[in-house]
Motif scaffolding. Structure first.
Motif, short mmCIF file in Angstrom:
data_model
loop_
_atom_site.label_atom_id
_atom_site.label_comp_id
_atom_site.label_asym_id
_atom_site.label_seq_id
_atom_site.Cartn_x
_atom_site.Cartn_y
_atom_site.Cartn_z
N TYR A 21 0.86 -1.19 0.66
CA TYR A 21 0.04 0.11 -0.18
C TYR A 21 0.91 1.72 0.46
N THR A 23 -0.58 4.52 -0.86
CA THR A 23 -0.97 6.07 -0.70
C THR A 23 -2.38 5.32 -0.10
N GLN A 28 -9.86 6.16 3.93
CA GLN A 28 -8.66 5.58 4.68
C GLN A 28 -7.97 6.55 5.24
N THR A 48 -17.50 -2.17 -0.15
CA THR A 48 -16.04 -3.05 -0.47
C THR A 48 -15.43 -2.46 -1.29
N GLY A 49 -13.88 -2.13 -1.29
CA GLY A 49 -13.47 -2.05 -2.87
C GLY A 49 -12.69 -0.72 -2.59
N THR A 50 -13.20 -0.27 -1.72
CA THR A 50 -12.67 0.94 -1.32
C THR A 50 -11.39 1.38 0.00
N GLY A 51 -11.20 0.01 0.16
CA GLY A 51 -10.06 -0.02 0.76
C GLY A 51 -10.82 0.43 2.31
N LYS A 52 -11.99 -0.39 2.78
CA LYS A 52 -12.59 0.23 4.58
C LYS A 52 -12.43 -0.67 5.16
N THR A 53 -11.61 -2.12 5.09
CA THR A 53 -11.28 -3.04 5.83
C THR A 53 -9.56 -2.15 6.33
N ASP A 306 -13.47 -10.51 -1.35
CA ASP A 306 -12.90 -10.16 -1.86
C ASP A 306 -12.10 -10.67 -2.82
N ARG A 334 -12.38 -2.68 -9.02
CA ARG A 334 -11.72 -2.60 -8.14
C ARG A 334 -10.15 -2.07 -8.21
P1 AMP Z 1 -11.77 -3.44 0.71
O1 AMP Z 1 -12.40 -2.38 0.31
O2 AMP Z 1 -11.15 -3.79 2.19
O3 AMP Z 1 -12.28 -4.84 0.46
O4 AMP Z 1 -9.87 -3.99 0.10
C1 AMP Z 1 -10.63 -3.53 -1.07
C2 AMP Z 1 -8.95 -3.79 -2.09
O5 AMP Z 1 -7.90 -3.00 -1.44
C3 AMP Z 1 -8.03 -4.69 -0.85
O6 AMP Z 1 -7.55 -5.73 -2.12
C4 AMP Z 1 -6.67 -4.61 -0.36
O7 AMP Z 1 -6.45 -5.01 -0.23
C5 AMP Z 1 -6.68 -3.39 -1.19
N1 AMP Z 1 -6.23 -2.16 -0.55
C6 AMP Z 1 -6.56 -1.44 0.27
N2 AMP Z 1 -6.53 0.01 0.98
C7 AMP Z 1 -5.07 -0.41 -0.62
C8 AMP Z 1 -4.73 0.79 -0.43
N3 AMP Z 1 -4.27 2.40 0.65
N4 AMP Z 1 -3.01 0.52 -1.74
C9 AMP Z 1 -3.54 -0.49 -1.93
N5 AMP Z 1 -4.38 -1.02 -2.12
C10 AMP Z 1 -5.16 -1.66 -1.01
#
Ligand code: AMP
Length: 616
Positions: A21, A23, A28, A48-53, A306, A334
């Motif tokens: 990761y 940025t 986030q 999902t897909g926005t890096g919310k986890t 995911d 995504r």
């Molecule tokens: P999520 O929305 O949490 O399901 O995340 C979606 C995907 O983006 C996952 O595969 C994460 O590993 C990836 N991801 C989350 N944050 C970042 C970031 N800051 N930079 C690159 N990839 C990311």
């Protein structure tokens, strides 16, 4: 803001650098700015897909003490799949936090093992609501030290009927904790939870409310309900490299569509709540590894999954809850990649497209369902590109090449190309010859409820109406009520069937199906179908070896082609490639097997046609 500038714990920084990761994503950035230093409640609009986890996971881990063996972080997730995924992500983020223990608890798995895991010093528990209620009632979990509770995909948890469970759980957590709620949509029930259980939460958003990602193209096709499955196949055949999710409304429909696709030779499988956990795990494993090209799923089962690089989301039906369209389409497009979200709708449903457009703030484009010619062209191009880019393992094939070269030495390059293409392509061509138009707008053959067929068998072959009906039922696996207006002439016959079944009969032209030494040949009758009159001719000239539907010689050639397709087919399929599928190749191959084996073979029919059943 960079991750470094946010002030994130150095152990977490190290882990995310290792994860690649660079940025923070928009959501986030917002959570890192607020949640590392302030003890507040938040409502985050993010799919999902926005890096919310990581958006909630990083601040949560930042704020807890891994040396203290109490549950300080609680994450609630609607499904086991999402829960497991979140716990794995949290473990990855916290891999340099010594002593950190993340435990996932969910139904369908041994509760005793989960109780043991919790007791062995969990700092964070990720749970599905039902199982957590169970653990609380058994007094097997102590939530009195929870500092942060995350409700992930809150809208979905409510959709799934976890309302009471959520109220029960939140009541059991300390009033002093902070609650972070994430939801892709904001229905009233979610607002209610935020009002009842949160203190003036800060609203964060990864975009506008419910808005879909910019990288997703939204298309729709209008068909009659009965043509839905055929339209799906057209769409899939028109996208040979598809890696997608097909959403259905019910478990039964999900299973039916998956079964039909499998039967027709596609690389597909079902994911829904009627499957056991291990079956679901198995399907997901195959999909993740891309052994499966298409996952047919209910909304609930596919939530939060995911899987990267999904090329297409297909709405076999529009979701019952219009807002769920955002969840569905969000599986594709995504991480900045392009994706296509397709809706197959009936005229009646088409109005709902407008509602969805308003919610996602994006326009759909209406497309015509690809016709047989479109599909053939696309497949041909795909095949040619594949040939062009095929990697050649020189060392492996070196010793076989001279023989092959010698065998083909008399063919010019043009001849060779023609033959390679024909060998692979004839099956597709034959399948789509005379294929009806599926668009529900033109009022042509595809629109008519029934299709009239010509068959090259008649009284001369010892058939009468009843025995022909029996034969048709068995050959194409259709029910008696689907066959009508059967007319048996001396040397040939006519019959009608539902248009939706037309391709079942046309597919037989591709098989070695005999009756009393005569190979069955079905043609859409020119009498009532415009397409039947012109469609066949359209393709015949185009590719040599295509053959007309009635030329038995032509199909003999195809039969040989199938053999190759059959063995190669399964291999291709298991690799997720289209090659094996080729024109529903494996599907036909299966039928060919049965035709070789028994039911459609000559002896059986000869025998049965003289039995009392057939002479009635
Ligand atoms: P999520 O929305 O949490 O399901 O995340 C979606 C995907 O983006 C996952 O595969 C994460 O590993 C990836 N991801 C989350 N944050 C970042 C970031 N800051 N930079 C690159 N990839 C990311």
């Amino acid at each position: 803001m960079t991750f470094e500038e946010s002030g994130l714990d150095s152990r977490l920084l190290q882990a995310i650098v290792e994860l690649g990761y660079e940025t923070p994503t928009p959501i986030q950035e917002q959570t890192l700015a607020k949640l590392l230093t302030q003890q507040i409640d938040v409502v985050g609009l993010a799919q999902t897909g926005t890096g919310k986890t990581a958006a909630f996971g990083l601040p949560m881990l930042h704020n807890l003490d891994s040396d203290e063996k109490t549950i300080q972080g609680l994450v609630l997730s609607p499904t086991r799949e999402l829960g497991v995924q979140i716990s794995k992500d949290l473990e990855k983020f916290g891999k340099h936090m010594k002593g950190l223990k993340v435990v996932a608890v969910y139904g369908g798995s041994s509760i005793d093992k989960q109780i043991k895991d919790i007791r062995s010093g969990a700092n964070v528990v990720v749970a599905t609501p039902g199982r957590l209620v169970d653990l609380i009632e058994r007094r097997a979990i102590d939530l009195s030290n929870v500092k942060i509770a995350v409700l992930d995909e809150a809208d979905e948890m409510l959709n799934m009927g976890f309302k009471e469970d959520l109220d029960f759980i939140l009541d059991k957590t300390p009033k002093t904790k902070n609650t972070w709620l994430f939801s892709a949509t904001m229905p009233q029930e979610v607002s209610r939870i935020s009002k009842n259980y949160m203190n003036s939460p800060l609203e964060l958003s990864a975009g506008k409310k419910n808005e879909g990602a910019d990288t997703i193209e939204h298309k729709y096709y209008v068909v009659q309900a009965r043509n839905r499955y055929l339209a799906l196949k057209r769409v899939v055949d028109h996208n040979p490299d598809i890696f997608g999710i097909i959403f259905c409304r019910t478990r039964a429909e999900t299973q039916e569509v998956a079964d039909n696709l499998i039967k027709d030779g596609y690389s597909a499988d079902a994911l829904h709540g009627d499957l056991s956990q291990s079956q679901r795990d198995f399907v997901m494993k195959r999909f993740r590894s891309r052994t499966l090209q298409m996952l047919v799923a209910t909304d609930v089962a596919a939530r939060g999954i995911d899987v990267n690089d999904i090329t297409h989301v297909i709405n076999y039906n529009l979701p019952e809850e219009t807002e769920n369209y955002t969840h569905r389409s969000g599986r594709t497009g995504r991480a900045g990649k392009k994706g296509v979200s397709i809706a197959i709708v009936t005229g009646r449903d088409a109005g709902r497209i407008k509602d969805i457009e308003r919610i996602i703030n994006k326009k759909f484009t209406k497309h015509d369902v690809p016709n047989g010619k479109d599909v053939c062209e696309k497949q041909l191009l795909h095949l040619v590109t594949k040939l062009h880019t095929a990697s050649v393992n020189e060392a492996e094939i070196e010793e076989f090449l001279p023989k092959a070269m010698a065998e083909l030495a008399d063919l010019s390059k043009e001849e060779l190309v023609k033959r390679i293409v024909a060998e692979e392509f004839n099956r597709f061509l034959a399948y789509y010859q005379n294929s009806p138009d599926l668009n529900d707008s033109k009022g042509d053959a595809g629109n008519s409820r029934t299709t009239r067929f010509f068959l090259n068998l008649g009284e001369m072959d010892g058939l009468n109406r009843n025995s022909l009906k029996d034969l048709l039922m068995e050959v194409a696996s259709v029910e008696a009520r689907m066959l009508f207006n059967i007319e048996v002439k001396n040397a040939f016959s006519f019959f009608e069937t539902e248009t939706v079944l037309a391709e079942k009969f046309l597919a037989q032209n591709n098989e070695e199906v005999f009756f009393n030494d005569r190979k069955l040949s079905f043609e859409v009758s020119q009498k009532r179908s415009r397409e039947g009159g012109s469609g066949g001719g359209g393709y015949k000239g185009g590719f040599s070896g295509g053959g007309s539907g009635r030329s038995s010689g032509g199909y003999k050639g195809n039969g040989g082609g199938y053999k190759g397709g059959e063995s190669g087919g399964y291999k291709g399929r298991s690799e997720g490639g289209y090659k094996g599928r080729e024109g529903s190749g494996t599907g036909y191959a299966g039928r060919k097997k049965s035709s070789e084996g028994s039911s459609f073979s000559k002896p059986k029919y000869s025998e049965r046609s003289s039995s009392s059943k057939y002479s009635n």
